[in-house]
Scaffold this motif. Sequence first.
Motif, short mmCIF file in Angstrom:
data_model
loop_
_atom_site.label_atom_id
_atom_site.label_comp_id
_atom_site.label_asym_id
_atom_site.label_seq_id
_atom_site.Cartn_x
_atom_site.Cartn_y
_atom_site.Cartn_z
N UNK A 181 0.80 -1.25 0.09
CA UNK A 181 0.10 -0.21 0.09
C UNK A 181 0.80 1.40 -0.13
N UNK A 182 2.15 1.10 0.07
CA UNK A 182 3.08 2.37 0.34
C UNK A 182 3.60 2.73 -1.00
N UNK A 183 3.31 4.07 -1.38
CA UNK A 183 3.76 4.69 -2.73
C UNK A 183 5.07 4.84 -2.60
N UNK A 184 6.03 4.79 -1.69
CA UNK A 184 7.35 4.78 -1.56
C UNK A 184 8.03 3.62 -2.19
N UNK A 185 7.13 2.56 -2.23
CA UNK A 185 7.53 1.38 -2.92
C UNK A 185 7.79 1.53 -4.45
N UNK A 186 6.79 2.18 -5.03
CA UNK A 186 6.77 2.32 -6.44
C UNK A 186 8.10 3.46 -6.57
N UNK A 187 8.33 4.39 -5.93
CA UNK A 187 9.24 5.61 -6.11
C UNK A 187 10.72 4.76 -5.87
N UNK A 188 10.76 3.88 -4.89
CA UNK A 188 12.05 3.22 -4.72
C UNK A 188 12.41 2.28 -5.76
N UNK A 189 11.28 1.59 -6.17
CA UNK A 189 11.47 0.74 -7.06
C UNK A 189 11.88 1.18 -8.34
N UNK A 190 11.21 2.06 -9.01
CA UNK A 190 11.22 2.67 -10.20
C UNK A 190 12.16 3.68 -10.37
N UNK A 191 12.81 3.99 -9.09
CA UNK A 191 13.92 4.99 -9.02
C UNK A 191 13.47 6.42 -9.39
N UNK A 192 12.16 7.02 -8.67
CA UNK A 192 12.06 8.13 -8.66
C UNK A 192 11.34 8.62 -7.50
N UNK A 193 11.47 10.16 -7.12
CA UNK A 193 11.29 10.41 -5.81
C UNK A 193 12.16 10.64 -4.84
N UNK A 194 12.25 10.46 -3.64
CA UNK A 194 13.12 10.68 -2.70
C UNK A 194 13.97 9.85 -2.42
N UNK A 195 13.71 8.53 -2.96
CA UNK A 195 14.57 7.47 -2.67
C UNK A 195 15.75 7.15 -3.72
#
Length: 184
Positions: free
Chosen positions: A170-184
């Motif tokens: 359910x965590x949007x940070x997963x998509x960010x971290x997995x696909x390499x965009x956002x803060x991660x």
Amino acid sequence: SGRIMLDGSEITAAAPEQIARSGFSMVPEGRHVFGALTIEENLKVGAGMRADKHSVAADLEQVYREFPILAERRHAVAGMLSGGQQQMLVIGRALMTSPRLIAIDEPSLGLAPKIIDQVYEILMRLRAQRKLTLLIVEQSSTRALMTGGRMILMRGGRIVLEGPASEMVKDERLKQAYFGFGDH
């Protein structure tokens, strides 16, 4: 870099046979079967360090119950198996070591979706039945999330996100971290 600990003991530099005796088994990427050996001979290789022939025979029959195609073809040469059958064989061989922990590298690599589903169903059933710990290295976040365990996401060798799979789905940070965009 780092250390590998199992039950509070460091096994980083331990000999492979010592690691196996500690209850750790590995299913490597690429389904490394002994192609010239039969299915049954491949499975018995996994039990090579075990002395109790009765429990080895019982475990062999249990592997055959889990993977009926292997039982049917037990005398066939392992190199002639399909990719999915080879994956089942290497998982069965790992089970023959009588492990408590199995590390499985890319169990879905090169397999058809239907076979991937079968492999994961078997892994989850074995985890529950045998109280196994599974360490699954998987590029498919969808598959990894389906395991229901703890998930650790790494990028470039660094941990960027971790937590229970049920929360990570359910965590949007997963998509960010997995696909390499956002803060991660």
